[in-house]
Scaffold this motif. Structure first.
Motif, PDB file in Angstrom:
ATOM      1  N   LYS A 265       0.836  -1.211   0.000  1.00 48.67           N
ATOM      2  CA  LYS A 265       0.000   0.000   0.000  1.00 48.67           C
ATOM      3  C   LYS A 265       0.863   1.250   0.000  1.00 48.67           C
ATOM      4  O   LYS A 265       0.574   2.216  -0.716  1.00 48.67           O
ATOM      5  CB  LYS A 265      -0.917   0.033   1.223  1.00 48.67           C
ATOM      6  CG  LYS A 265      -2.142  -0.802   1.103  1.00 48.67           C
ATOM      7  CD  LYS A 265      -3.004  -0.623   2.333  1.00 48.67           C
ATOM      8  CE  LYS A 265      -4.019  -1.732   2.400  1.00 48.67           C
ATOM      9  NZ  LYS A 265      -4.579  -1.898   3.724  1.00 48.67           N
TER      10      LYS A 265
ATOM     11  N   ARG B  20       2.404   1.778  -3.432  1.00 46.21           N
ATOM     12  CA  ARG B  20       1.384   2.198  -4.394  1.00 46.21           C
ATOM     13  C   ARG B  20       0.984   3.648  -4.149  1.00 46.21           C
ATOM     14  O   ARG B  20       0.838   4.427  -5.100  1.00 46.21           O
ATOM     15  CB  ARG B  20       0.161   1.276  -4.309  1.00 46.21           C
ATOM     16  CG  ARG B  20      -0.941   1.629  -5.275  1.00 46.21           C
ATOM     17  CD  ARG B  20      -0.528   1.454  -6.715  1.00 46.21           C
ATOM     18  NE  ARG B  20      -1.673   1.700  -7.577  1.00 46.21           N
ATOM     19  CZ  ARG B  20      -1.581   2.206  -8.787  1.00 46.21           C
ATOM     20  NH1 ARG B  20      -0.404   2.471  -9.313  1.00 46.21           N
ATOM     21  NH2 ARG B  20      -2.661   2.416  -9.498  1.00 46.21           N
ATOM     22  N   CYS B  21       0.826   4.035  -2.904  1.00 47.97           N
ATOM     23  CA  CYS B  21       0.456   5.417  -2.580  1.00 47.97           C
ATOM     24  C   CYS B  21       1.551   6.393  -3.000  1.00 47.97           C
ATOM     25  O   CYS B  21       1.254   7.441  -3.580  1.00 47.97           O
ATOM     26  CB  CYS B  21       0.167   5.564  -1.096  1.00 47.97           C
ATOM     27  SG  CYS B  21      -1.420   4.880  -0.618  1.00 47.97           S
TER      28      CYS B  21
ATOM     29  N   GLU C 266       3.720   5.936  -5.308  1.00 51.96           N
ATOM     30  CA  GLU C 266       3.724   5.944  -6.771  1.00 51.96           C
ATOM     31  C   GLU C 266       2.619   6.855  -7.302  1.00 51.96           C
ATOM     32  O   GLU C 266       2.846   7.668  -8.205  1.00 51.96           O
ATOM     33  CB  GLU C 266       3.527   4.519  -7.298  1.00 51.96           C
ATOM     34  CG  GLU C 266       3.464   4.412  -8.810  1.00 51.96           C
ATOM     35  CD  GLU C 266       3.147   2.991  -9.280  1.00 51.96           C
ATOM     36  OE1 GLU C 266       3.107   2.801 -10.506  1.00 51.96           O
ATOM     37  OE2 GLU C 266       2.928   2.102  -8.446  1.00 51.96           O
ATOM     38  N   LEU C 267       1.425   6.754  -6.737  1.00 51.92           N
ATOM     39  CA  LEU C 267       0.310   7.597  -7.176  1.00 51.92           C
ATOM     40  C   LEU C 267       0.561   9.069  -6.866  1.00 51.92           C
ATOM     41  O   LEU C 267       0.221   9.948  -7.662  1.00 51.92           O
ATOM     42  CB  LEU C 267      -0.992   7.129  -6.524  1.00 51.92           C
ATOM     43  CG  LEU C 267      -1.546   5.807  -7.028  1.00 51.92           C
ATOM     44  CD1 LEU C 267      -2.720   5.361  -6.171  1.00 51.92           C
ATOM     45  CD2 LEU C 267      -1.954   5.910  -8.483  1.00 51.92           C
ATOM     46  N   ILE C 268       1.175   9.349  -5.723  1.00 54.80           N
ATOM     47  CA  ILE C 268       1.486  10.735  -5.370  1.00 54.80           C
ATOM     48  C   ILE C 268       2.504  11.321  -6.342  1.00 54.80           C
ATOM     49  O   ILE C 268       2.354  12.459  -6.807  1.00 54.80           O
ATOM     50  CB  ILE C 268       1.985  10.829  -3.911  1.00 54.80           C
ATOM     51  CG1 ILE C 268       0.832  10.542  -2.955  1.00 54.80           C
ATOM     52  CG2 ILE C 268       2.609  12.192  -3.625  1.00 54.80           C
ATOM     53  CD1 ILE C 268       1.258  10.334  -1.514  1.00 54.80           C
TER      54      ILE C 268
ATOM     55  N   MET D  10       3.036  10.332  -9.436  1.00 56.64           N
ATOM     56  CA  MET D  10       2.375  10.488 -10.734  1.00 56.64           C
ATOM     57  C   MET D  10       1.495  11.734 -10.731  1.00 56.64           C
ATOM     58  O   MET D  10       1.429  12.460 -11.736  1.00 56.64           O
ATOM     59  CB  MET D  10       1.533   9.251 -11.064  1.00 56.64           C
ATOM     60  CG  MET D  10       2.382   8.072 -11.493  1.00 56.64           C
ATOM     61  SD  MET D  10       1.523   6.540 -11.946  1.00 56.64           S
ATOM     62  CE  MET D  10      -0.179   6.889 -11.924  1.00 56.64           C
ATOM     63  N   HIS D  11       0.840  12.001  -9.611  1.00 55.48           N
ATOM     64  CA  HIS D  11       0.002  13.197  -9.491  1.00 55.48           C
ATOM     65  C   HIS D  11       0.848  14.458  -9.636  1.00 55.48           C
ATOM     66  O   HIS D  11       0.447  15.407 -10.325  1.00 55.48           O
ATOM     67  CB  HIS D  11      -0.725  13.177  -8.142  1.00 55.48           C
ATOM     68  CG  HIS D  11      -1.557  14.382  -7.890  1.00 55.48           C
ATOM     69  ND1 HIS D  11      -2.714  14.637  -8.579  1.00 55.48           N
ATOM     70  CD2 HIS D  11      -1.395  15.411  -7.019  1.00 55.48           C
ATOM     71  CE1 HIS D  11      -3.236  15.781  -8.147  1.00 55.48           C
ATOM     72  NE2 HIS D  11      -2.447  16.261  -7.197  1.00 55.48           N
TER      73      HIS D  11
END
Length: 128
Positions: free
Chosen positions: A96, A99-100, A102-104, A106-107
């Motif tokens: 988790k 993944r978080c 990575e998403l941050i 990418m944002h």
């Protein structure tokens, strides 16, 4: 033969950031389609039972609400809720956490790309 202590166990503590169940009303089925697609992606039937989807939705919403309340409790010492509060809570769950993060990232990349696109668009508008 009702015990008075049993009734108080389910009530939130005074000063807690958690609302009472009576004051919280949630619109059910908001995530139904998304959860059906996710469940199918993880190997379930393309059209899972509505009861199953409702149960998964309840579990997910309860998990997210619990996470948010814990983050609010952490942030109350500082006075401001930050992304790092959530990362702190999931720090021991490596999949988790990765993944978080990575998403941050990418944002952030998308924000930079949008800004660059807006600047290019403004330059085009001024040269015409």
């Amino acid at each position: 033969m009702h015990s008075s202590s049993a009734g108080h166990a389910s009530k939130p503590k005074v000063g807690s950031s958690q609302p009472s169940e009576a004051s919280f009303k949630r619109k059910r089925g908001v995530f139904q389609k998304d959860l059906q697609h996710m469940m199918y992606g993880f190997g379930d039937d393309p059209n899972p039972l509505p009861e199953t989807v409702a149960l998964v939705e309840d579990i997910v919403v309860e998990y997210v609400m619990d996470l948010v309340h814990k983050a609010q409790d952490i942030a109350s010492k500082r006075g401001k809720l930050l992304t790092e509060d959530f990362l702190f809570l999931i720090r021991k769950d490596m999949p988790k956490l990765h993944r978080c993060t990575e998403l941050i990232s990418m944002h952030e990349e998308l924000k930079v790309a949008r800004r660059a696109f807006e600047v290019d668009e403004e330059k085009l508008a001024t040269t015409e």
